[in-house]
Design an enzyme around this catalytic site. Structure first.
Site, short mmCIF file in Angstrom:
data_model
loop_
_atom_site.label_atom_id
_atom_site.label_comp_id
_atom_site.label_asym_id
_atom_site.label_seq_id
_atom_site.Cartn_x
_atom_site.Cartn_y
_atom_site.Cartn_z
N LYS A 47 23.87 -41.77 25.29
CA LYS A 47 23.75 -40.33 25.56
C LYS A 47 22.88 -40.11 26.78
CE LYS A 47 23.83 -38.72 20.72
NZ LYS A 47 24.98 -37.80 20.72
N ARG A 55 30.81 -40.77 11.71
CA ARG A 55 32.02 -40.86 10.89
C ARG A 55 32.33 -42.30 10.51
NH1 ARG A 55 35.49 -38.13 15.59
NH2 ARG A 55 33.38 -37.35 15.99
N1 BES Z 1 24.86 -37.02 16.05
C1 BES Z 1 25.87 -36.58 16.97
C2 BES Z 1 26.24 -35.11 16.77
C3 BES Z 1 25.17 -34.12 17.12
C4 BES Z 1 25.12 -33.56 18.37
C5 BES Z 1 24.26 -33.70 16.18
C6 BES Z 1 24.16 -32.64 18.70
C7 BES Z 1 23.28 -32.78 16.50
C8 BES Z 1 23.25 -32.24 17.76
C9 BES Z 1 27.11 -37.43 16.79
O1 BES Z 1 26.91 -38.74 16.40
C10 BES Z 1 27.78 -37.47 18.12
O2 BES Z 1 27.21 -38.02 19.02
N2 BES Z 1 28.97 -36.89 18.21
C11 BES Z 1 29.69 -36.86 19.43
C12 BES Z 1 31.13 -37.21 19.12
C13 BES Z 1 31.98 -37.45 20.34
C14 BES Z 1 31.53 -38.72 21.02
C15 BES Z 1 33.40 -37.54 19.92
C16 BES Z 1 29.58 -35.46 20.00
O3 BES Z 1 29.56 -34.50 19.21
O4 BES Z 1 29.45 -35.33 21.20
MN MN Z 2 26.54 -40.01 18.10
#
Ligand code: BES
Ligand code: MN
Ligand code: ZN
Length: 487
Positions: A265, A339
């Site tokens: 990230k 997931r």
């Molecule tokens: N933990 C994150 C989701 C999240 C984002 C929670 C912001 C709280 C605040 C999750 O694991 C994630 O990174 N999801 C990605 C999925 C994408 C790569 C398909 C997302 O939401 O960007």
């Molecule tokens: Mn994630």
């Protein structure tokens, strides 16, 4: 901070403060104060712009009288007021009592009979949730919460239930707020064991070797880039001296930190990803409260704990992993790790053959885009169960909104080129495709609700009884549902 019922007259109370909750433009409750106090308050009201709107607070210093100060807390329009109005107002009140260093106070609600079970519970929740602060890493002096708060004609049972609910939620907040260098999969499992011992619950923790042996390769894969190995946690609560009316499994996403993994990230998105364990923390908190109240339900708490890190051993895009239920997952993006861990957790949960499954997960940023940061996405394979959870959320004052699982064209987006399932579904409808992915691991015929709490699990601002940081969202919705099952 004690919260207790008070059965005597308002006029005979001696102490630091009286707090009057008043509806907008309706100051009749002032007449319940002792004469001197009432006079002073009326004089102040005549010159101050206080109207009793929601969130408004007026402090009237009353030195030399039977109490040292009177506070008026606005509830807004009577027609609009519900239990959550009282929960919020109680939080506004307690924050002010705290900053004014009030030690004891009598809280008086506007007349609509006596505050019964529900209202006493809501006010107690607002007080305990509103007094919350995470200060263990702040050196120096901290403001103490009031020692004793009394609710005029309050209901003792409502107060007790409210205390257990709110303290459980505060426990979840504390855990969420612990950073990744303190809470990792191993220490989270230790905390689950400690809690289980305290409450007399069964607790089984599986280490990385056992995780592999049990076929939970998906959880293993997500955890393999971290210096701290994954843990699989199974807590069980069974009611004592009562028969369980329902067997419910709670599954919580337990990413103790989510860096994104190899699909790392960017910095501002990585900040606060210690909160990616919020679902897991909520699950622990629900078990705690259920045990403390001896609720007549059999409860299983399932947490697949891992830390998502980039490393030479980390799982990678293109990896194909066999999950516990035999389905093959092709990794498109290592940041869609939640997931993947939940796949094994939900497969395991389904093998327990429960009556219901509820999962809580900070699953997708897309859910925040869809609903805003204050509302959880609700997904279900069972309309009735979905409705029951929505009603529970309403009683809890937690916002949830249903998103659909019936778009079969969207479902095709999680078909993988070279395996059964792909762990991302593209740009659009990201919260939905994530939920559809989870659904692939829920056993046939088991009513299931998925709450995507990515938005409300963490708060950037303080609002009513919600503090900055971890919120403990979902704890009271689950507890309200479980309380409903048992009544
Ligand atoms: N933990 C994150 C989701 C999240 C984002 C929670 C912001 C709280 C605040 C999750 O694991 C994630 O990174 N999801 C990605 C999925 C994408 C790569 C398909 C997302 O939401 O960007
Ligand atoms: Mn994630
Ligand atoms: Zn995550």
């Amino acid at each position: 901070m004690k919260v207790e019922a008070y059965g005597d007259e308002v006029k005979s109370f001696r102490g630091d403060a009286v707090v009057l909750f008043v509806y907008e433009e309706d100051f009749r409750p002032v007449s319940r104060l002792a004469k001197g106090l009432a006079g002073r308050v009326r004089k102040t009201l005549a010159v101050e712009p206080f109207k009793g709107k929601e969130g408004e607070l007026l402090k009237v210093p009353t030195p030399g009288l039977s109490v040292n100060r009177v506070y008026l807390v606005g509830l807004g329009k009577r027609e609009k007021a519900g239990e959550d109005t009282f929960r919020r107002a109680a939080a506004v009140a307690v924050r002010r009592l705290k900053s004014d260093r009030v030690k004891d106070a009598l809280l008086v609600l506007p007349r609509r009979g006596e505050p019964g079970f529900e209202l006493s519970k809501a006010v107690t929740e607002g007080l305990i949730l509103g007094a919350y602060a995470f200060e263990k890493y702040k050196s120096g002096e901290k403001k103490p919460a009031p020692e004793k708060l009394l609710i005029y004609r309050g209901d003792a049972k409502g107060i007790k239930t409210g205390r257990v609910f709110a303290e459980a939620q505060n426990y979840a907040r504390d855990l969420v707020n612990e950073p990744g260098n303190v809470i990792n999969p191993v220490t989270l499992a230790k905390e689950a064991e400690r809690l289980a011992k305290e409450l007399g619950l069964e607790c089984k923790v599986y280490d990385e070797t056992q995780i592999k042996e049990m076929g939970m390769n998906a959880l293993y894969a997500v955890g393999q880039g971290s210096a701290t190995p994954p843990r699989f946690i199974h807590l069980t609560y069974k009611p004592k001296r009562r028969k369980a009316k329902e067997k419910v499994v709670l599954v919580g996403k337990g990413l103790t930190f989510d860096s994104g993994g190899l699909n790392v990230k960017p910095g501002d998105y990585m900040r606060h990803m210690k909160s990616d364990k919020s679902g897991a923390c909520a699950v622990l908190a629900v078990l705690k409260a259920a045990a403390e109240l001896n609720l007549p339900v059999e409860l299983h708490g399932i947490i697949a704990a891992a830390e998502n890190m980039p490393d030479g051993r980390a799982y990678r895009p293109d990896d194909i992993i066999k999950a516990k239920n035999g389905k093959f997952i092709e990794i498109d993006n290592t940041d869609a790790e939640g997931r993947v861990t939940m796949a094994d957790a939900l497969s395991y949960a389904s093998e327990l053959k429960p009556d219901k499954i509820i999962d809580l997960a900070t699953l997708t940023g897309a859910c925040i885009v869809a609903l805003g940061e204050y509302t959880a996405g609700l997904f279900t394979n069972d309309e009735r169960f979905g409705r029951a959870i929505k009603e529970a959320a309403k009683r809890a004052g937690e916002r949830v909104w249903e998103l659909p699982l019936d778009d079969e064209r969207l479902r095709k987006k999680i078909k993988a080129p070279q395996a059964d399932l792909l762990n991302t579904g593209g740009r659009y409808g990201g919260a939905i495709t994530a939920a559809m992915f989870l659904q692939e691991f829920v056993g046939e015929g088991i009513p299931w609700v998925h709450l995507d709490v990515a938005g409300p699990a963490w708060s950037k601002e303080e609002y009513a009884y919600t503090p900055k940081g971890g919120t403990g969202f979902g704890v009271r919705t689950c507890l309200e549902y479980l309380r409903g099952v048992s009544s």
